[in-house]
Each structure stands twice: as C-alpha cells, then as structure tokens.
Design a protein around this motif. Structure first.
Motif, short mmCIF file in Angstrom:
data_model
loop_
_atom_site.label_atom_id
_atom_site.label_comp_id
_atom_site.label_asym_id
_atom_site.label_seq_id
_atom_site.Cartn_x
_atom_site.Cartn_y
_atom_site.Cartn_z
N ASP A 268 5.07 6.58 3.13
CA ASP A 268 4.52 5.29 3.56
C ASP A 268 3.65 4.69 2.45
OD1 ASP A 268 4.07 3.15 5.20
OD2 ASP A 268 2.69 4.18 6.55
N GLU A 269 3.62 3.35 2.39
CA GLU A 269 2.86 2.64 1.37
C GLU A 269 3.22 3.13 -0.03
OE1 GLU A 269 -1.31 2.14 2.07
OE2 GLU A 269 -1.07 2.00 4.24
N ILE A 270 4.50 3.22 -0.31
CA ILE A 270 4.96 3.77 -1.59
C ILE A 270 4.51 2.91 -2.76
CG2 ILE A 270 7.21 2.62 -1.62
CD1 ILE A 270 8.31 5.35 -2.72
N GLU A 271 4.19 1.64 -2.49
CA GLU A 271 3.71 0.78 -3.57
C GLU A 271 2.38 1.27 -4.13
OE1 GLU A 271 1.86 -0.89 0.20
OE2 GLU A 271 3.82 -0.09 -0.40
N SER A 272 1.66 2.15 -3.38
CA SER A 272 0.37 2.68 -3.82
C SER A 272 0.52 3.91 -4.71
CB SER A 272 -0.50 3.05 -2.61
OG SER A 272 -0.67 1.94 -1.75
N MET A 273 1.74 4.43 -4.87
CA MET A 273 1.94 5.64 -5.66
C MET A 273 1.67 5.36 -7.15
SD MET A 273 5.32 8.09 -5.91
CE MET A 273 5.03 8.87 -4.31
N PRO A 274 0.86 6.20 -7.84
CA PRO A 274 0.59 6.00 -9.26
C PRO A 274 1.88 5.98 -10.08
CG PRO A 274 -0.86 7.68 -8.33
CD PRO A 274 0.16 7.38 -7.29
N LEU A 275 1.89 5.18 -11.15
CA LEU A 275 3.09 5.02 -11.98
C LEU A 275 3.56 6.35 -12.56
CD1 LEU A 275 2.27 1.68 -13.83
CD2 LEU A 275 4.28 2.12 -12.38
N ALA A 276 2.61 7.20 -12.96
CA ALA A 276 2.99 8.49 -13.55
C ALA A 276 3.74 9.36 -12.54
CB ALA A 276 1.74 9.23 -14.06
N LEU A 277 3.33 9.26 -11.28
CA LEU A 277 4.00 10.06 -10.24
C LEU A 277 5.35 9.45 -9.86
CD1 LEU A 277 3.36 12.65 -8.70
CD2 LEU A 277 2.44 11.25 -6.85
N GLN A 278 5.48 8.14 -10.02
CA GLN A 278 6.75 7.49 -9.71
C GLN A 278 7.88 8.05 -10.58
OE1 GLN A 278 6.54 3.17 -9.73
NE2 GLN A 278 4.53 3.20 -8.76
N VAL A 279 7.56 8.40 -11.83
CA VAL A 279 8.56 9.00 -12.73
C VAL A 279 9.07 10.31 -12.14
CG1 VAL A 279 8.98 9.90 -15.05
CG2 VAL A 279 7.44 7.95 -14.73
#
Length: 460
Positions: A248-259
C-alpha cells in the motif's frame, strides 16, 4: 393473480365499505391489498418476514387495533403499522403512536393520504428487511468468496467482474484510487478469490515503515548483518511465500528500494541482508497508490521501469462521489456491521438523514462513510439520530445544495436501487416505483442511467 414484484398491504377493518374503498385505491396504485374483517383473521394469515405494511382500524369488535399493534410487534418490531382513528380522537392517536404505530390516518381520509402513508411505510419496510438480510450475510462474509464488495451501481458491478477475472490469473496488479476507496478490501478480495487464498496475505504500508528498517522488514536479514541483528529474521516477502504481498502507498517507497523491488518482481527471489544466496519466491504482488505513478515517474519521484512493470493490470477504484446511488446501501451495511459488533440495533435513517448522506462530498470516501455509520450506531441517540449533526464536524452543509439538487440525488439513488433489485426489468421497476413507463424513461435519461447496465449483473 398479482405479480411477484407487487408489494402487499394488509387492510383490517370491520366496515366492508372501507375495506372495499381502500382495496380499490391500493390496487390502482399497483399494490396488492389483503383485506380482513378482524384482527384475529389478519394475525392468523400474517406470514413471517411480511414484506409490506399493515393498515388497521383501532376500534373493532374483539381484538382492537392497539392490541393488534402490540401482537404484531412481538413477532416483528420493525413492521410498519398504520392505525385508523375516529375524527378528533386525539387521545387515541397519541396512544397509538406511543404503542409504536408507524403513522395514523384520521377518518374520513382521502385516497391520496392513504397512498402517501403507505408509500412511506413501504420504504421503511424495505430498509428494515435489507438490514435483516445484511445481518444474515455477516456470518458468511469471510467465507471462500472473501470480502464482500458492497454496491449495485454499474461501475461497482464492473469492478466486481474484473476482480473475479484477475483473481483467476497469475498477474501482478496495481490499484489506483483516492484515500478511503477500499484498496485494501479489493486486494484482499483478489487474494481470497484466487488459488492462493490458503496461503498468507501480507499487507505492508510503504509510507508507515521507517526508511532505515524497511529493507530489513521486506527482505529479512541474517544474524550479524548489522548492529542489533542478533538473530536471523524472515522478511515480509519470504513470509508471504505461496500467497500475496500487498504494497500500500507504494509511491512512498524510497527510490533505492524501488530498484530492489523491481528485481524481486522480475526474478521472483530475494536476498536477505547479509546473505549471498537468493531465496526463491512464489508470490503475487498487489500494489496500491493514490497518485498518478506515470506523472510521478516523469517527475523523477518514482522509477519509470518499476511503473511499467507494475502497470500490467491496473484497476481504478471510483471515489464515492461518483457512485452516490450506493451511499444508502453502503451506510446500511456499515451500520449493521457496527450494530452486530456492539450488540446494538441498527437504526433506520429517515429521508432527512438520507438527504444529508447524499449531499456530502465524502473526501474520505468509503472509509469516511463507514466511520459515520459507526458513530450513528454508537452515538446517534445523543444527536436524536440526526446525521446532519453528526456530519457537522466533517464540514457538511446540506443547505449548500438546493432543495432541487437534494431531491434529484435522492431520486437517482432510489431509481438505481430499484433497477438493481429488479435486474433492470423496466416493467417491474415501474410497478415498484408506481410511475408510468414514459416517466421512468425520462428520469433515466435525465440521471444518465441505463437499464441495460443492470440487466445481467448480480449484486457483487
């Protein structure tokens, strides 16, 4: 023989001419009158869960109307009973209302008066029976079919159909909707209808987990991986193996973790912090967002490659203001749930309360409506069950909507519910609403409703 959709009205009076006149008036309006000369006969013929209303004289030989009222309410306290009093008999009318009469008619009365009070009584009866039905459904709500998506509007019917289809295929899903539109419920519905339903459903709010520990929370860690890691920890993804991960609220995930999330989605494996060996995963990922991720990726706050990886199947969830016809049904549902949980009765909102519900813009969507329904059950008595008073703190201003707009919203809601109840069959809807076919078609056109949208869809 009357059509099954014709609603019954029980008329009890020892005067034959009054029974005949009332019967003709009701029959011409599309009701199915059931006439009896005595209260005893009527009681013997009353079926369980009688779907209509009772109209009875008070002064009759044998059992009188007040005694009949009390007997009827022993069987069903929500049955609307309309009592007929003699001209100027104020004390009897007061006694009738104190005994729980829905309303009363004073002799002599016009046919229009009878139809008006019966129509209002039927509306109350339908709401009461709907409450009973919803209460019965609570017992099976968490069965194999999973969480129930409440609503009868075409947009919700289409959403329910999409949920059913998506749950049968192994694809990751992106849910897009405003805060409070039910993204968590939809995610659980997909999981519970899928082959993964016997495995874990793990929900993670990406905006609520501190950034410095989110990687450990998701992927786990080995003993000694960092200061304080005194033992091995299994992360959320590994715990969900075989089941579903809801981000939920995936837009809040840090960019480094998105990788790293992108790598998990592509390779279906994770590496615990401090480990070198990958752990294979069999999971489905359902992500949810309240922002436009395409725009976020263009602005650089969300990875574009992750957006396209998640965007294989996207389900938009409509805000409540775009399906106002569902508001009365949703409110009843949440009120019944709250009453069942607290051991209280779910009071039935009156027409003014419904106007307050339909006039509000619901910035918090379904979540806000649920919270209001719970307050209505728990605190309503302190506010004389006035929803407008309970809504004042939320900034609702019923007067901001003109009377014409309130009537329009209420009318659209009633027509939509009737279309859903009768599966889009126009003739039955006309009978139920007691309006000519041409009038119904005019109203459908004005409100942007289409009977075909309700024809082949069952209530989700």
């Amino acid at each position: 023989m009357h059509e099954a959709s014709t609603l019954p009205v029980m008329v009890i009076d020892d005067e034959p001419h009054l029974r005949i006149t009332a019967s003709q008036t009701l029959e011409l309006a599309g009701y199915a009158p059931l006439c009896f000369a005595s209260a005893e006969e009527a009681l013997a013929a009353l079926p369980e869960h009688f779907p209509g209303v009772v109209v009875s004289d008070i002064r009759m030989p044998g059992m009188d109307g007040i005694t009949l009222l009390r007997e009827l309410h022993k069987r069903d306290a929500t049955l609307p009973v309309i009592l007929i009093t003699g001209h100027g008999d104020i004390s009897t009318a007061v006694e009738a209302m104190r005994a729980g009469a829905w309303d009363f008619l004073e002799k002599p009365f016009a046919g229009e008066q009878l139809l008006d009070v019966v129509r209002r009584g039927i509306e109350k009866r339908e709401l009461s029976l709907e409450n009973h039905r919803l209460k019965a459904e609570l017992e099976v709500q968490q069965a194999a079919l999973g969480p129930r998506l409440v609503g009868r509007t075409p947009v919700i019917s289409r959403l329910a159909l999409m949920i059913q289809r998506i749950s049968q295929v192994e694809a990751d899903v992106l849910l897009f909707g405003e805060t409070g539109t039910g993204k968590d419920l939809v995610a659980r519905a997909i999981h519970e209808r899928s082959a993964r339903r016997h495995h874990p459903f793990v929900a993670i709010n990406c905006g609520a987990v501190p950034e410095n520990i989110i990687e450990s929370e998701l992927f786990g860690h080995e003993k000694g991986a960092f200061t304080g890691a005194v033992e091995r920890r299994i992360g959320k993804f590994e715990h969900a193996n075989g089941g579903t991960v809801f981000l939920d609220e995936i837009e809040s995930m840090p960019l480094a973790l998105q990788v790293k999330l992108l790598r998990v989605l592509q390779e279906r494996s994770i590496e615990r912090l401090g480990a070198n060996e990958p752990v294979p995963l069999d999971i489905r990922v359902i992500a949810a967002t309240k922002v436009d991720l395409k725009s976020a990726s263009e602005e650089g706050s969300f990875r574009e490659d992750l957006y396209y990886r998640l965007n294989v199947v996207t389900l938009p969830l409509p805000p409540l203001r775009e399906r106002r016809e569902d508001i009365p049904l949703l409110f009843q549902h949440f009120a019944v749930v709250a009453a069942n949980r607290s051991g209280l009765e779910a009071p039935t909102p009156d027409s003014h309360a419904m106007a307050a519900l339909l006039a509000h813009d619901w910035p918090g969507n379904v979540r806000e409506l649920r919270n209001l329904a719970e307050r209505f059950v728990l605190l309503g008595a302190a506010f004389d069950y006035r929803l407008d008073a309970l809504l004042e703190g939320a900034g609702t201003d019923i007067e901001a909507h003109s009377l014409a707009r309130q009537v329009e919203l209420f009318e659209k809601s009633l027509i939509s519910q009737s279309l859903a109840r009768h599966q889009g069959h126009v003739v039955e809807v006309c009978r139920h609403l007691t309006i000519p076919r041409k009038t119904l078609y005019d109203k459908l056109k004005r409100h942007g409703l289409n009977a075909d949208d309700y024809r082949h869809s069952n209530e989700p």
